[in-house]
Design an enzyme around this catalytic site. Structure first.
Site, mmCIF file in Angstrom:
data_model
loop_
_atom_site.group_PDB
_atom_site.id
_atom_site.type_symbol
_atom_site.label_atom_id
_atom_site.label_comp_id
_atom_site.label_asym_id
_atom_site.label_seq_id
_atom_site.Cartn_x
_atom_site.Cartn_y
_atom_site.Cartn_z
ATOM 1 N N ALA A 80 29.993 56.123 -10.947
ATOM 2 C CA ALA A 80 30.718 54.902 -10.621
ATOM 3 C C ALA A 80 30.007 54.193 -9.473
ATOM 4 O O ALA A 80 29.588 54.831 -8.507
ATOM 5 C CB ALA A 80 32.161 55.238 -10.240
ATOM 6 N N SER B 126 27.088 53.035 -9.266
ATOM 7 C CA SER B 126 25.697 53.446 -9.065
ATOM 8 C C SER B 126 24.719 52.300 -9.281
ATOM 9 O O SER B 126 23.545 52.419 -8.945
ATOM 10 C CB SER B 126 25.342 54.590 -10.025
ATOM 11 N N HIS C 41 32.168 41.371 -13.918
ATOM 12 C CA HIS C 41 31.069 41.568 -14.876
ATOM 13 C C HIS C 41 30.784 40.281 -15.635
ATOM 14 O O HIS C 41 29.624 39.914 -15.829
ATOM 15 C CB HIS C 41 31.414 42.690 -15.867
ATOM 16 N N ASP D 133 27.950 47.865 -22.971
ATOM 17 C CA ASP D 133 28.526 48.308 -21.702
ATOM 18 C C ASP D 133 30.012 48.547 -21.917
ATOM 19 O O ASP D 133 30.778 47.595 -21.994
ATOM 20 C CB ASP D 133 28.277 47.261 -20.619
#
Length: 188
Positions: A17, A19, A57, A91
């Protein structure tokens, strides 16, 4: 100047998470110079905090990318979007697995076994990845670095994500592990 791209390039980006895995995958897609289809696997539901993450996002992605939402039918979405000279960014596998294991019908299930539909979806996804003709970038979480979790349902999820990640890594041409925003090449 024309850029020549490998006819098949399956890139796997995984990490914990926060990263930097999604941002790294988005950068790879953008730098490919190819038209990008972004396949989102998230289901937002009524979770306001998660909706905010999804909004972040969305805002980060270029507006000209094509968006496909595929919370369950990931193999179909890959087959539909993949073509030579194009890039598909998925994703992420982590949310897709959660969608397969915890449907609205069994969200509170205490049954810690893999539904047949999930096994079929994994097999279909394997076939879709094996047939990739363009560039496909797959994002997933690495959640197996900690202790064995309590609860059979949580262990099932961790185990199945680990197995799914292994399948994708084996099929990939390149695999990168993201740690603290830094890419570590594992394969290719």
């Amino acid at each position: 100047m024309t850029t020549t791209h490998s006819p098949r390039d399956l890139i796997f980006v995984l990490g914990g998470a926060r990263s930097g895995k999604s941002a790294h995958a988005e950068r790879l897609a953008n730098e490919s110079g190819l038209p990008v289809t972004y396949i989102a696997t998230a289901r937002i539901g009524s979770d306001a905090e998660f909706a905010e993450r999804v909004r972040h996002h969305r805002e980060r992605r270029p507006a000209h990318w094509t968006l496909v939402e595929a919370p369950l039918s990931l193999a179909d979405a890959v087959r539909d979007a993949d073509r030579p000279g194009a890039c598909v960014l998925i994703d992420c596998l982590t949310l897709w697995l959660a969608n397969l294991l915890f449907t609205t019908d069994n969200a509170d299930a205490q049954n810690a076994s893999l539904p047949r539909e999930a096994t079929d979806a994994f097999d279909a996804f394997d076939r879709a990845l094996a047939a990739v003709r363009g560039t496909v970038i797959v994002v997933s979480n690495e959640i197996g670095l900690g202790v064995v979790p309590l609860g059979s349902v949580t262990r099932l999820y961790v185990d199945e994500l680990g197995r799914l990640n292994q399948r994708v890594a084996a099929a990939s041409t390149r695999t990168t592990l993201m740690v603290a925003g830094l890419p570590i090449a594992l394969k290719g």
